[in-house]
Motif scaffolding. Structure first.
Motif, PDB file in Angstrom:
ATOM      1  N   ALA A 181      -6.626   5.689   3.761  1.00 40.25           N
ATOM      2  CA  ALA A 181      -7.240   4.604   4.589  1.00 40.25           C
ATOM      3  C   ALA A 181      -7.312   5.044   6.161  1.00 40.25           C
ATOM      4  O   ALA A 181      -8.350   4.670   6.837  1.00 40.25           O
ATOM      5  CB  ALA A 181      -6.488   3.131   4.626  1.00 40.25           C
ATOM      6  N   ARG A 182      -6.211   5.422   6.400  1.00 38.67           N
ATOM      7  CA  ARG A 182      -6.158   5.921   7.989  1.00 38.67           C
ATOM      8  C   ARG A 182      -7.249   6.901   8.410  1.00 38.67           C
ATOM      9  O   ARG A 182      -7.936   6.828   9.104  1.00 38.67           O
ATOM     10  CB  ARG A 182      -4.822   6.547   8.210  1.00 38.67           C
ATOM     11  N   ARG A 183      -7.430   8.089   7.251  1.00 42.43           N
ATOM     12  CA  ARG A 183      -8.352   9.129   7.375  1.00 42.43           C
ATOM     13  C   ARG A 183      -9.692   8.458   7.576  1.00 42.43           C
ATOM     14  O   ARG A 183     -10.576   8.906   8.309  1.00 42.43           O
ATOM     15  CB  ARG A 183      -8.318  10.085   6.301  1.00 42.43           C
ATOM     16  N   ARG A 184      -9.964   7.616   6.662  1.00 42.15           N
ATOM     17  CA  ARG A 184     -11.444   6.816   6.811  1.00 42.15           C
ATOM     18  C   ARG A 184     -11.450   6.049   7.938  1.00 42.15           C
ATOM     19  O   ARG A 184     -12.776   6.327   8.612  1.00 42.15           O
ATOM     20  CB  ARG A 184     -11.440   5.950   5.511  1.00 42.15           C
ATOM     21  N   LEU A 185     -10.341   5.458   8.555  1.00 37.58           N
ATOM     22  CA  LEU A 185     -10.527   4.866   9.651  1.00 37.58           C
ATOM     23  C   LEU A 185     -10.901   5.694  10.920  1.00 37.58           C
ATOM     24  O   LEU A 185     -11.785   5.577  11.735  1.00 37.58           O
ATOM     25  CB  LEU A 185      -9.649   3.931   9.915  1.00 37.58           C
ATOM     26  N   VAL A 186     -10.243   6.933  11.149  1.00 38.50           N
ATOM     27  CA  VAL A 186     -10.342   7.886  11.949  1.00 38.50           C
ATOM     28  C   VAL A 186     -11.634   8.544  11.945  1.00 38.50           C
ATOM     29  O   VAL A 186     -12.379   8.670  12.904  1.00 38.50           O
ATOM     30  CB  VAL A 186      -9.096   8.961  11.731  1.00 38.50           C
ATOM     31  N   ASN A 187     -12.339   8.683  10.709  1.00 40.65           N
ATOM     32  CA  ASN A 187     -13.476   9.421  10.662  1.00 40.65           C
ATOM     33  C   ASN A 187     -14.537   8.335  11.159  1.00 40.65           C
ATOM     34  O   ASN A 187     -15.613   8.757  11.642  1.00 40.65           O
ATOM     35  CB  ASN A 187     -13.999   9.876   9.201  1.00 40.65           C
ATOM     36  N   THR A 188     -14.293   7.103  10.861  1.00 41.26           N
ATOM     37  CA  THR A 188     -15.170   5.892  11.498  1.00 41.26           C
ATOM     38  C   THR A 188     -15.490   5.946  12.748  1.00 41.26           C
ATOM     39  O   THR A 188     -16.378   5.741  13.510  1.00 41.26           O
ATOM     40  CB  THR A 188     -14.910   4.624  10.736  1.00 41.26           C
ATOM     41  N   VAL A 189     -14.263   6.299  13.411  1.00 40.60           N
ATOM     42  CA  VAL A 189     -14.224   6.297  14.908  1.00 40.60           C
ATOM     43  C   VAL A 189     -14.890   7.631  15.566  1.00 40.60           C
ATOM     44  O   VAL A 189     -15.761   7.354  16.484  1.00 40.60           O
ATOM     45  CB  VAL A 189     -12.691   6.098  15.590  1.00 40.60           C
ATOM     46  N   LYS A 190     -14.595   8.664  14.777  1.00 37.14           N
ATOM     47  CA  LYS A 190     -15.475   9.936  15.289  1.00 37.14           C
ATOM     48  C   LYS A 190     -16.860   9.757  15.052  1.00 37.14           C
ATOM     49  O   LYS A 190     -17.728  10.184  15.613  1.00 37.14           O
ATOM     50  CB  LYS A 190     -14.663  11.048  14.350  1.00 37.14           C
ATOM     51  N   ASP A 191     -17.198   9.420  13.824  1.00 35.86           N
ATOM     52  CA  ASP A 191     -18.785   9.198  13.692  1.00 35.86           C
ATOM     53  C   ASP A 191     -19.388   8.025  14.593  1.00 35.86           C
ATOM     54  O   ASP A 191     -20.237   8.352  15.272  1.00 35.86           O
ATOM     55  CB  ASP A 191     -19.029   8.469  12.430  1.00 35.86           C
ATOM     56  N   ALA A 192     -18.575   7.176  15.051  1.00 33.92           N
ATOM     57  CA  ALA A 192     -18.998   6.092  16.170  1.00 33.92           C
ATOM     58  C   ALA A 192     -19.206   6.835  17.786  1.00 33.92           C
ATOM     59  O   ALA A 192     -20.218   6.535  18.155  1.00 33.92           O
ATOM     60  CB  ALA A 192     -17.989   5.001  16.223  1.00 33.92           C
ATOM     61  N   VAL A 193     -18.350   7.884  17.718  1.00 32.88           N
ATOM     62  CA  VAL A 193     -18.217   8.332  19.026  1.00 32.88           C
ATOM     63  C   VAL A 193     -19.454   9.379  19.103  1.00 32.88           C
ATOM     64  O   VAL A 193     -20.042   9.413  20.126  1.00 32.88           O
ATOM     65  CB  VAL A 193     -16.836   9.077  19.217  1.00 32.88           C
ATOM     66  N   MET A 196       0.902  -1.249  -0.033  1.00 27.44           N
ATOM     67  CA  MET A 196      -0.011  -0.043  -0.105  1.00 27.44           C
ATOM     68  C   MET A 196       1.074   1.230   0.186  1.00 27.44           C
ATOM     69  O   MET A 196       1.977   1.219   0.706  1.00 27.44           O
ATOM     70  CB  MET A 196      -0.823  -0.046   1.188  1.00 27.44           C
ATOM     71  N   THR A 197       0.643   2.104  -0.840  1.00 23.64           N
ATOM     72  CA  THR A 197       1.305   3.407  -0.820  1.00 23.64           C
ATOM     73  C   THR A 197       1.084   4.249   0.189  1.00 23.64           C
ATOM     74  O   THR A 197       0.179   3.967   1.115  1.00 23.64           O
ATOM     75  CB  THR A 197       1.053   4.104  -2.222  1.00 23.64           C
ATOM     76  N   ASN A 198       1.978   5.525   0.481  1.00 18.80           N
ATOM     77  CA  ASN A 198       1.736   6.302   1.607  1.00 18.80           C
ATOM     78  C   ASN A 198       0.506   6.942   1.556  1.00 18.80           C
ATOM     79  O   ASN A 198      -0.017   7.154   2.393  1.00 18.80           O
ATOM     80  CB  ASN A 198       3.019   7.218   1.768  1.00 18.80           C
ATOM     81  N   VAL A 199      -0.011   7.254   0.154  1.00 20.24           N
ATOM     82  CA  VAL A 199      -1.071   8.116  -0.084  1.00 20.24           C
ATOM     83  C   VAL A 199      -2.253   7.181   0.261  1.00 20.24           C
ATOM     84  O   VAL A 199      -3.226   7.789   0.980  1.00 20.24           O
ATOM     85  CB  VAL A 199      -1.064   8.647  -1.576  1.00 20.24           C
ATOM     86  N   ALA A 200      -1.967   6.076  -0.283  1.00 19.02           N
ATOM     87  CA  ALA A 200      -3.438   5.363   0.012  1.00 19.02           C
ATOM     88  C   ALA A 200      -3.448   5.034   1.494  1.00 19.02           C
ATOM     89  O   ALA A 200      -4.648   4.546   1.982  1.00 19.02           O
ATOM     90  CB  ALA A 200      -3.220   3.793  -0.817  1.00 19.02           C
ATOM     91  N   HIS A 201      -2.274   4.888   2.134  1.00 19.64           N
ATOM     92  CA  HIS A 201      -2.638   4.302   3.567  1.00 19.64           C
ATOM     93  C   HIS A 201      -3.068   5.552   4.436  1.00 19.64           C
ATOM     94  O   HIS A 201      -3.765   5.390   5.121  1.00 19.64           O
ATOM     95  CB  HIS A 201      -1.145   3.921   4.198  1.00 19.64           C
ATOM     96  N   GLY A 202      -2.637   6.730   3.772  1.00 22.11           N
ATOM     97  CA  GLY A 202      -3.124   8.052   4.440  1.00 22.11           C
ATOM     98  C   GLY A 202      -4.696   7.978   4.342  1.00 22.11           C
ATOM     99  O   GLY A 202      -5.291   8.397   5.252  1.00 22.11           O
TER     100      GLY A 202
END
Length: 158
Positions: free
Chosen positions: A9-21, A1-7
């Motif tokens: 994916a990470r942003r989506r995961l963080v947004n998923t956590v924020k939405d869950a909170v 996974m490239t750094n851009v793709a990882h970034g």
């Protein structure tokens, strides 16, 4: 996974956590409103009582600070809660001019009874996680609570 793709994916995961909170905050607010209604408490009253139950006896000014409320608004609220049998005002043994607020223990039992279904649901949910996973979850929730408290304090100061 490239750094851009990882970034991304990470942003989506963080947004998923924020939405869950945010979703959890909404659902807990609705639960608290329903329980407050059953106990014939006004919005915000349950928060004050929870602070007293969790943090222990304190003076009205300290409770106002913890609840991020203006001290002048507390007198009427505290009068109503005392009249309703929810809390007591006692003279501070260290400073007889000051008052200490205590939640009445028999009312704590009444509140806990209404939260028993949620407590059971959380027990069942926690049973599906390992001790290590629960440690991470507890750390996250504690740190998120601390961040929220700090932001509340910051907003109160401005």
């Amino acid at each position: 996974m490239t750094n851009v793709a990882h970034g991304r994916a990470r942003r989506r995961l963080v947004n998923t956590v924020k939405d869950a909170v945010r979703g959890l905050r909404t659902e807990l607010a609705l639960l608290n409103r329903r329980i407050g209604g059953r106990l014939e408490l006004r919005d915000g009253d349950l928060d004050l009582l929870e602070l007293l139950a969790r943090l222990g006896p304190m003076g009205p000014s300290a409770l106002a600070r913890q609840a991020a409320r203006h001290p002048a608004t507390m007198t009427g609220v505290l009068d109503r809660l005392a009249k309703g049998g929810w809390l007591t005002r006692e003279r501070d043994p260290l400073d007889r001019r000051s008052v200490v607020l205590r939640m009445r223990s028999e009312r704590v039992t009444e509140v806990f009874a209404l939260y028993s279904g949620m407590n059971r649901a959380l027990d069942n949910l926690c049973a599906t996680y390992t001790d290590e996973e629960l440690t991470v979850i507890a750390d996250f929730l504690t740190r998120a609570s601390t961040a929220s408290h700090q932001e509340t304090t910051h907003l109160s100061d401005t």
